[in-house]
Design a protein around this motif. Structure first.
Motif, PDB file in Angstrom:
ATOM      1  N   ALA A 120       0.822  -1.207   0.000  1.00 25.36           N
ATOM      2  CA  ALA A 120       0.000   0.000   0.000  1.00 25.36           C
ATOM      3  C   ALA A 120       0.860   1.263   0.000  1.00 25.36           C
ATOM      4  O   ALA A 120       0.504   2.273  -0.615  1.00 25.36           O
ATOM      5  CB  ALA A 120      -0.922   0.002   1.211  1.00 25.36           C
ATOM      6  N   LYS A 121       2.005   1.204   0.666  1.00 23.10           N
ATOM      7  CA  LYS A 121       2.868   2.376   0.774  1.00 23.10           C
ATOM      8  C   LYS A 121       3.781   2.571  -0.423  1.00 23.10           C
ATOM      9  O   LYS A 121       4.089   3.700  -0.805  1.00 23.10           O
ATOM     10  CB  LYS A 121       3.730   2.272   2.042  1.00 23.10           C
ATOM     11  CG  LYS A 121       2.962   2.504   3.332  1.00 23.10           C
ATOM     12  CD  LYS A 121       3.897   2.404   4.527  1.00 23.10           C
ATOM     13  CE  LYS A 121       3.153   2.696   5.815  1.00 23.10           C
ATOM     14  NZ  LYS A 121       4.022   2.568   7.016  1.00 23.10           N
ATOM     15  N   HIS A 122       4.245   1.467  -1.035  1.00 22.82           N
ATOM     16  CA  HIS A 122       5.316   1.569  -2.013  1.00 22.82           C
ATOM     17  C   HIS A 122       4.938   1.198  -3.448  1.00 22.82           C
ATOM     18  O   HIS A 122       5.758   1.368  -4.355  1.00 22.82           O
ATOM     19  CB  HIS A 122       6.499   0.695  -1.576  1.00 22.82           C
ATOM     20  CG  HIS A 122       7.073   1.098  -0.251  1.00 22.82           C
ATOM     21  ND1 HIS A 122       7.716   2.296  -0.051  1.00 22.82           N
ATOM     22  CD2 HIS A 122       7.095   0.467   0.949  1.00 22.82           C
ATOM     23  CE1 HIS A 122       8.119   2.380   1.198  1.00 22.82           C
ATOM     24  NE2 HIS A 122       7.750   1.286   1.833  1.00 22.82           N
ATOM     25  N   TYR A 123       3.710   0.701  -3.664  1.00 22.76           N
ATOM     26  CA  TYR A 123       3.307   0.300  -5.013  1.00 22.76           C
ATOM     27  C   TYR A 123       1.921   0.837  -5.334  1.00 22.76           C
ATOM     28  O   TYR A 123       1.163   1.218  -4.438  1.00 22.76           O
ATOM     29  CB  TYR A 123       3.331  -1.231  -5.148  1.00 22.76           C
ATOM     30  CG  TYR A 123       4.721  -1.813  -5.060  1.00 22.76           C
ATOM     31  CD1 TYR A 123       5.534  -1.904  -6.179  1.00 22.76           C
ATOM     32  CD2 TYR A 123       5.226  -2.263  -3.838  1.00 22.76           C
ATOM     33  CE1 TYR A 123       6.823  -2.420  -6.095  1.00 22.76           C
ATOM     34  CE2 TYR A 123       6.507  -2.788  -3.740  1.00 22.76           C
ATOM     35  CZ  TYR A 123       7.298  -2.863  -4.876  1.00 22.76           C
ATOM     36  OH  TYR A 123       8.560  -3.384  -4.787  1.00 22.76           O
ATOM     37  N   LYS A 124       1.606   0.868  -6.617  1.00 18.72           N
ATOM     38  CA  LYS A 124       0.331   1.410  -7.065  1.00 18.72           C
ATOM     39  C   LYS A 124      -0.830   0.542  -6.602  1.00 18.72           C
ATOM     40  O   LYS A 124      -0.687  -0.641  -6.332  1.00 18.72           O
ATOM     41  CB  LYS A 124       0.328   1.559  -8.588  1.00 18.72           C
ATOM     42  CG  LYS A 124       1.334   2.591  -9.089  1.00 18.72           C
ATOM     43  CD  LYS A 124       1.288   2.732 -10.603  1.00 18.72           C
ATOM     44  CE  LYS A 124       2.305   3.767 -11.080  1.00 18.72           C
ATOM     45  NZ  LYS A 124       2.291   3.915 -12.551  1.00 18.72           N
ATOM     46  N   ALA A 125      -2.030   1.161  -6.589  1.00 13.04           N
ATOM     47  CA  ALA A 125      -3.185   0.543  -5.940  1.00 13.04           C
ATOM     48  C   ALA A 125      -3.619  -0.776  -6.567  1.00 13.04           C
ATOM     49  O   ALA A 125      -4.036  -1.693  -5.856  1.00 13.04           O
ATOM     50  CB  ALA A 125      -4.360   1.534  -5.962  1.00 13.04           C
ATOM     51  N   HIS A 126      -3.531  -0.908  -7.908  1.00 10.35           N
ATOM     52  CA  HIS A 126      -4.051  -2.129  -8.529  1.00 10.35           C
ATOM     53  C   HIS A 126      -3.243  -3.370  -8.158  1.00 10.35           C
ATOM     54  O   HIS A 126      -3.705  -4.488  -8.338  1.00 10.35           O
ATOM     55  CB  HIS A 126      -4.110  -1.986 -10.057  1.00 10.35           C
ATOM     56  CG  HIS A 126      -2.786  -1.732 -10.692  1.00 10.35           C
ATOM     57  ND1 HIS A 126      -2.298  -0.460 -10.922  1.00 10.35           N
ATOM     58  CD2 HIS A 126      -1.832  -2.584 -11.161  1.00 10.35           C
ATOM     59  CE1 HIS A 126      -1.113  -0.531 -11.501  1.00 10.35           C
ATOM     60  NE2 HIS A 126      -0.803  -1.813 -11.656  1.00 10.35           N
ATOM     61  N   THR A 141     -10.022  -9.040 -11.729  1.00 16.35           N
ATOM     62  CA  THR A 141     -10.483  -7.831 -11.039  1.00 16.35           C
ATOM     63  C   THR A 141      -9.452  -6.716 -11.104  1.00 16.35           C
ATOM     64  O   THR A 141      -9.802  -5.538 -11.203  1.00 16.35           O
ATOM     65  CB  THR A 141     -10.801  -8.154  -9.555  1.00 16.35           C
ATOM     66  OG1 THR A 141     -11.842  -9.124  -9.506  1.00 16.35           O
ATOM     67  CG2 THR A 141     -11.246  -6.911  -8.806  1.00 16.35           C
ATOM     68  N   GLY A 142      -8.159  -7.082 -11.054  1.00 14.36           N
ATOM     69  CA  GLY A 142      -7.107  -6.074 -11.135  1.00 14.36           C
ATOM     70  C   GLY A 142      -7.213  -5.218 -12.381  1.00 14.36           C
ATOM     71  O   GLY A 142      -6.871  -4.030 -12.366  1.00 14.36           O
ATOM     72  N   PHE A 143      -7.715  -5.787 -13.482  1.00 13.61           N
ATOM     73  CA  PHE A 143      -7.907  -5.032 -14.727  1.00 13.61           C
ATOM     74  C   PHE A 143      -9.258  -4.325 -14.750  1.00 13.61           C
ATOM     75  O   PHE A 143      -9.374  -3.196 -15.233  1.00 13.61           O
ATOM     76  CB  PHE A 143      -7.798  -5.969 -15.935  1.00 13.61           C
ATOM     77  CG  PHE A 143      -6.440  -6.592 -16.104  1.00 13.61           C
ATOM     78  CD1 PHE A 143      -5.398  -5.867 -16.664  1.00 13.61           C
ATOM     79  CD2 PHE A 143      -6.201  -7.895 -15.694  1.00 13.61           C
ATOM     80  CE1 PHE A 143      -4.140  -6.435 -16.820  1.00 13.61           C
ATOM     81  CE2 PHE A 143      -4.949  -8.473 -15.845  1.00 13.61           C
ATOM     82  CZ  PHE A 143      -3.912  -7.741 -16.415  1.00 13.61           C
ATOM     83  N   ILE A 144     -10.292  -4.989 -14.220  1.00 13.51           N
ATOM     84  CA  ILE A 144     -11.640  -4.419 -14.270  1.00 13.51           C
ATOM     85  C   ILE A 144     -11.749  -3.160 -13.413  1.00 13.51           C
ATOM     86  O   ILE A 144     -12.544  -2.267 -13.710  1.00 13.51           O
ATOM     87  CB  ILE A 144     -12.680  -5.468 -13.807  1.00 13.51           C
ATOM     88  CG1 ILE A 144     -12.676  -6.662 -14.748  1.00 13.51           C
ATOM     89  CG2 ILE A 144     -14.078  -4.870 -13.765  1.00 13.51           C
ATOM     90  CD1 ILE A 144     -13.631  -7.772 -14.350  1.00 13.51           C
ATOM     91  N   SER A 160     -16.466   0.579 -10.857  1.00 16.81           N
ATOM     92  CA  SER A 160     -16.302   1.027  -9.473  1.00 16.81           C
ATOM     93  C   SER A 160     -16.241  -0.154  -8.510  1.00 16.81           C
ATOM     94  O   SER A 160     -16.764  -1.239  -8.793  1.00 16.81           O
ATOM     95  CB  SER A 160     -17.457   1.947  -9.083  1.00 16.81           C
ATOM     96  OG  SER A 160     -18.668   1.211  -8.988  1.00 16.81           O
ATOM     97  N   ASN A 161     -15.624   0.086  -7.363  1.00 14.73           N
ATOM     98  CA  ASN A 161     -15.547  -0.946  -6.331  1.00 14.73           C
ATOM     99  C   ASN A 161     -16.930  -1.398  -5.887  1.00 14.73           C
ATOM    100  O   ASN A 161     -17.170  -2.586  -5.667  1.00 14.73           O
ATOM    101  CB  ASN A 161     -14.778  -0.414  -5.112  1.00 14.73           C
ATOM    102  CG  ASN A 161     -13.292  -0.310  -5.367  1.00 14.73           C
ATOM    103  OD1 ASN A 161     -12.736  -1.049  -6.163  1.00 14.73           O
ATOM    104  ND2 ASN A 161     -12.640   0.623  -4.692  1.00 14.73           N
ATOM    105  N   ARG A 162     -17.850  -0.428  -5.759  1.00  8.61           N
ATOM    106  CA  ARG A 162     -19.181  -0.760  -5.263  1.00  8.61           C
ATOM    107  C   ARG A 162     -19.900  -1.730  -6.212  1.00  8.61           C
ATOM    108  O   ARG A 162     -20.564  -2.671  -5.772  1.00  8.61           O
ATOM    109  CB  ARG A 162     -20.000   0.519  -5.091  1.00  8.61           C
ATOM    110  CG  ARG A 162     -21.158   0.379  -4.118  1.00  8.61           C
ATOM    111  CD  ARG A 162     -21.853   1.685  -3.909  1.00  8.61           C
ATOM    112  NE  ARG A 162     -20.906   2.757  -3.627  1.00  8.61           N
ATOM    113  CZ  ARG A 162     -21.243   4.040  -3.633  1.00  8.61           C
ATOM    114  NH1 ARG A 162     -22.476   4.403  -3.903  1.00  8.61           N
ATOM    115  NH2 ARG A 162     -20.337   4.961  -3.366  1.00  8.61           N
ATOM    116  N   ALA A 168     -14.190 -13.425  -5.221  1.00 11.04           N
ATOM    117  CA  ALA A 168     -12.900 -12.862  -5.646  1.00 11.04           C
ATOM    118  C   ALA A 168     -12.772 -11.354  -5.467  1.00 11.04           C
ATOM    119  O   ALA A 168     -11.806 -10.877  -4.850  1.00 11.04           O
ATOM    120  CB  ALA A 168     -12.614 -13.270  -7.096  1.00 11.04           C
ATOM    121  N   PRO A 169     -13.694 -10.538  -5.986  1.00  9.41           N
ATOM    122  CA  PRO A 169     -13.476  -9.083  -5.903  1.00  9.41           C
ATOM    123  C   PRO A 169     -13.907  -8.457  -4.583  1.00  9.41           C
ATOM    124  O   PRO A 169     -13.564  -7.304  -4.312  1.00  9.41           O
ATOM    125  CB  PRO A 169     -14.351  -8.550  -7.046  1.00  9.41           C
ATOM    126  CG  PRO A 169     -15.480  -9.521  -7.138  1.00  9.41           C
ATOM    127  CD  PRO A 169     -14.896 -10.867  -6.765  1.00  9.41           C
TER     128      PRO A 169
END
Length: 410
Positions: free
Chosen positions: A118-124, A271-274, A279-281, A319-320
């Motif tokens: 979470a601190k050092h890499y992008k969110a996906h 999910t990483g691509f979707i 949206s998350n919701r 999964a998501p």
């Protein structure tokens, strides 16, 4: 070096998933060897998860003192030793002893790696990180099933998984310097959020309110409770249901449970691509509906092959949900309290995985494991209802906020 270290982190999450699914698929064979009652697996699982909770609660102080690299190394070493202990364990008492380092190691490495990414890499990368946990959780039952089918030995399955863990320990030992180097050279923003993930629910007065008093937090906690209850219960008791109700062999049941974890793994990779387009919701809702459909399919009196399909569908649906709910926390409740609420959510999540599977096992031992699919339907439905109630509450909140803003402007 950045990509290489990310690969090491993914390997570490594979190792985190490998032991998570072993007890459930091996228990029918272990139960016979030890002459133990059915619900014993639930108590062993509860001890592992209980130690994981303790380890997670104290992981913050440990990580600050020793660093993520060293904590990950020691945690994986503890896990490898515990799995080797399962191989040698002559009695249930020794199995219980081995659950302690297994749970303590899992909690520290889980918290540490999630925080580090979470601190050092992008969110996906978060979705893909949990996808690699699924890789380990998928291959664990496959390896165990292979040893049970060919050598009729669950012990050799634990020995093989332990060997894999020790190999990762060696890799982690020689890559320890990379962790500090990565931390010093990191220039990636903490969170590169898309426009629809901006903090739209925060309030300037929220800092006077305790996190648990914020509207919707309790509904979110219920969702986490039932999500982890479903995921853990499916993994622990799915094999016993297939053996005792569907009359499959232990090896075949273990392979079928591996397809459940494969569904989670493949689903999280996709999910990483979707997440770039949806949206998350929406992903949470779709996942819960798919999981409910799979649970209903498992509940219906259909031929055994439909049980396999149901396991896969439930895995794809789950999964998501977990990664997206975690990512939604600051959006739902504001960044000011998100760290505290995140801790509550993880604690409740571990509580669900700790107590709900043993409760089902206790009830099943006094009735029948045939109640398993009914409980899955109830758990998923409860998760969906709490999540939808939370969405309605937040929708009202944003409408009121927009109304207040427009009145001030006018």
């Amino acid at each position: 070096m950045t990509i290489f270290l990310l690969g090491i982190i993914y390997l570490a999450f594979i190792s985190l998933g490998l032991p998570d699914s072993l007890l459930g698929v091996a228990w029918p064979a272990m139960q016979s060897d030890y002459g133990a009652p059915l619900e014993t697996a639930g108590f062993l699982f509860m001890m592992i998860a209980g130690c994981t909770i303790i380890s997670s609660l104290i992981s913050g102080k440990i990580l600050k003192r020793f660093g993520t690299g060293h904590v990950t190394f020691v945690s994986c070493l503890m896990t490898a030793i515990a799995l080797l202990g399962f191989y040698f364990a002559p009695s249930l008492v020794w199995l219980m002893v081995c659950t302690i380092p297994l749970g303590l190691g899992a909690g520290s490495v889980d918290s540490g790696l999630n925080d580090y990414v979470a601190k050092h890499y992008k969110a996906h990368h978060m979705s893909w990180l949990h996808c690699f946990w699924g890789v380990g959780a998928t291959f664990g039952p496959i390896i165990m099933a292979q040893f049970i089918a060919e050598q009729n030995s669950w012990r050799n399955g634990y020995f093989a998984i332990s060997g894999i863990q020790f190999a990762l320990v060696v890799i982690l030992f020689f890559t320890l310097p990379l962790w500090n180097r990565r931390g010093k050279n990191s220039h990636i923003p903490l969170n590169e959020e898309p426009e629809d993930s901006k903090d739209v629910f925060s309030n300037e007065n929220d800092h006077h309110v305790k996190p648990l008093q914020i509207k919707g937090v309790k509904l979110s906690l219920i969702s986490f409770l039932f999500y982890c209850g479903v995921e853990a219960t499916m993994g622990l008791w799915g094999s016993s249901f297939l053996v005792n109700v569907k009359e499959l062999s232990v090896a075949v049941a273990a392979q079928w449970v591996s397809f459940y974890y494969a569904g989670i793994t493949i689903g999280r990779f996709i999910t990483g691509f979707i997440t770039f387009k949806m949206s998350n919701r929406t992903l949470i809702r779709m996942g819960q509906i798919i999981a409910l459909f799979g649970a209903i399919l498992l509940f219906l009196p259909l031929p055994s092959i439909f049980s396999l399909i149901a396991f896969i569908i439930v895995g794809l649906g789950l999964a998501p949900i977990f990664p997206c709910m975690l990512h939604e926390t600051p959006t739902r409740f504001g960044k000011r309290h998100s760290q505290t609420i995140m801790g509550y959510q993880m604690a409740i999540a571990y509580t669900g995985s700790t107590f709900m599977p043993p409760i089902l096992g206790f009830i099943a031992s006094h009735s029948t494991i045939g109640i398993f699919p009914f409980c899955m339907v109830v758990f998923v439905a409860a998760m969906l209802m709490s999540s939808e109630n939370l969405n309605r509450l937040l929708k009202k909140k944003i409408l009121l906020k927009k109304k207040d803003t427009s009145s001030i402007v006018s």
